[in-house]
Design an enzyme around this catalytic site. Structure first.
Site, PDB file in Angstrom:
ATOM      1  N   LEU A 196       0.891  -1.159   0.000  1.00 27.43           N
ATOM      2  CA  LEU A 196       0.000   0.000   0.000  1.00 27.43           C
ATOM      3  C   LEU A 196       0.926   1.205   0.000  1.00 27.43           C
ATOM      4  O   LEU A 196       1.869   1.259   0.789  1.00 27.43           O
ATOM      5  CB  LEU A 196      -0.883   0.011   1.256  1.00 27.43           C
ATOM      6  CG  LEU A 196      -1.977  -1.045   1.324  1.00 27.43           C
ATOM      7  CD1 LEU A 196      -2.622  -1.054   2.709  1.00 27.43           C
ATOM      8  CD2 LEU A 196      -3.028  -0.813   0.247  1.00 27.43           C
ATOM      9  N   ASP A 197       0.668   2.173  -0.875  1.00 25.49           N
ATOM     10  CA  ASP A 197       1.555   3.328  -0.922  1.00 25.49           C
ATOM     11  C   ASP A 197       1.422   4.156   0.350  1.00 25.49           C
ATOM     12  O   ASP A 197       0.544   3.912   1.186  1.00 25.49           O
ATOM     13  CB  ASP A 197       1.332   4.157  -2.194  1.00 25.49           C
ATOM     14  CG  ASP A 197      -0.035   4.823  -2.263  1.00 25.49           C
ATOM     15  OD1 ASP A 197      -0.536   5.292  -1.227  1.00 25.49           O
ATOM     16  OD2 ASP A 197      -0.591   4.892  -3.366  1.00 25.49           O
ATOM     17  N   GLU A 198       2.279   5.120   0.502  1.00 23.38           N
ATOM     18  CA  GLU A 198       2.353   5.915   1.731  1.00 23.38           C
ATOM     19  C   GLU A 198       1.024   6.576   2.083  1.00 23.38           C
ATOM     20  O   GLU A 198       0.652   6.675   3.249  1.00 23.38           O
ATOM     21  CB  GLU A 198       3.447   6.977   1.560  1.00 23.38           C
ATOM     22  CG  GLU A 198       3.760   7.771   2.788  1.00 23.38           C
ATOM     23  CD  GLU A 198       4.931   8.712   2.584  1.00 23.38           C
ATOM     24  OE1 GLU A 198       5.325   9.350   3.572  1.00 23.38           O
ATOM     25  OE2 GLU A 198       5.448   8.843   1.455  1.00 23.38           O
ATOM     26  N   SER A 238      -1.972   5.481   1.241  1.00 29.28           N
ATOM     27  CA  SER A 238      -3.052   4.500   1.364  1.00 29.28           C
ATOM     28  C   SER A 238      -2.953   3.818   2.717  1.00 29.28           C
ATOM     29  O   SER A 238      -1.910   3.809   3.347  1.00 29.28           O
ATOM     30  CB  SER A 238      -2.973   3.475   0.238  1.00 29.28           C
ATOM     31  OG  SER A 238      -3.119   4.116  -1.014  1.00 29.28           O
ATOM     32  N   ARG A 290      -0.197   1.808  -7.833  1.00 34.29           N
ATOM     33  CA  ARG A 290      -1.185   2.871  -7.626  1.00 34.29           C
ATOM     34  C   ARG A 290      -2.415   2.708  -8.537  1.00 34.29           C
ATOM     35  O   ARG A 290      -3.021   3.670  -8.976  1.00 34.29           O
ATOM     36  CB  ARG A 290      -0.546   4.250  -7.799  1.00 34.29           C
ATOM     37  CG  ARG A 290       0.563   4.508  -6.791  1.00 34.29           C
ATOM     38  CD  ARG A 290       1.273   5.831  -7.002  1.00 34.29           C
ATOM     39  NE  ARG A 290       0.403   6.969  -6.841  1.00 34.29           N
ATOM     40  CZ  ARG A 290       0.168   7.615  -5.701  1.00 34.29           C
ATOM     41  NH1 ARG A 290       0.752   7.217  -4.600  1.00 34.29           N
ATOM     42  NH2 ARG A 290      -0.622   8.651  -5.667  1.00 34.29           N
TER      43      ARG A 290
END
Length: 191
Positions: free
Chosen positions: A47-49, A51, A149
């Protein structure tokens, strides 16, 4: 060797890694701050920063490969900018063109629908915005692929950029009533 498995609620603002030796990342937050994880632990997917939500961790590479395969659904709740149209929902369901690795990529068909009420999620640590900036909509998107993403790119492609993104389910594992930052060790994953 007996493998270790964890279910966590990744907070907003954390990277899906445990530490960093990169001096450019000294101000970043890492999963290693949440728990003393065993050596060899890896996130299953990322999960990106910006999210948040359900993240599975394991020391078992075969388990990681299986869950990352296109056989396991991942469900997200996304707060999008604007009053999302049925046309945009249909576009998400059918697949949209996004950029990936410098090329155009058409996403696979997925499940997508507008949520009739706000999902029961904890408040995010960083305020998103308020009603002065216009309407927002919550949608559910379930994918069985996971490009970099992807959900954010998909909602932007249909004209409704993502403001908040929370993964709520991986296979049969749900976020349920977990609180932000919770770490639960489990015997194994049943997805």
């Amino acid at each position: 060797m007996k493998h270790k498995h964890f279910i966590i609620y990744k907070p907003y603002g954390y990277l899906s890694q445990f530490t960093s030796n990169d001096s450019k990342q000294q101000s970043k937050r890492f999963l290693g701050e949440l728990y003393d994880f065993p050596e060899g632990i890896m996130p299953i997917g990322r999960l990106d920063e910006k999210s948040e939500g359900l993240l599975l961790l394991t020391t078992d590479g075969k388990m990681s490969d299986f869950i990352n395969s296109q056989k396991v659904d991942k469900e997200y709740c996304a707060l999008v900018d604007g009053d999302i149209s049925e046309e945009a929902i249909v576009g998400l369901k059918n697949g949209v063109e996004i950029g990936f690795d410098g090329k155009k990529y058409k996403t696979r068909p997925c499940r997508a629908f507008r949520l009739e009420s706000n999902p029961n999620l904890p408040e995010r640590s960083k305020k998103i915005r308020d009603a002065r900036h216009g309407p927002t909509s919550w949608i559910s998107i379930t994918l069985n692929e996971g490009k970099f993403r992807q959900v954010r790119k998909m909602t932007s492609a249909v004209g409704f950029p993502t403001l908040r993104l929370v993964r709520v389910r991986v296979g049969s594992i749900h976020l349920n009533t977990m609180k932000v930052g919770d770490v639960i060790e489990v015997g194994n994953f049943t997805v």
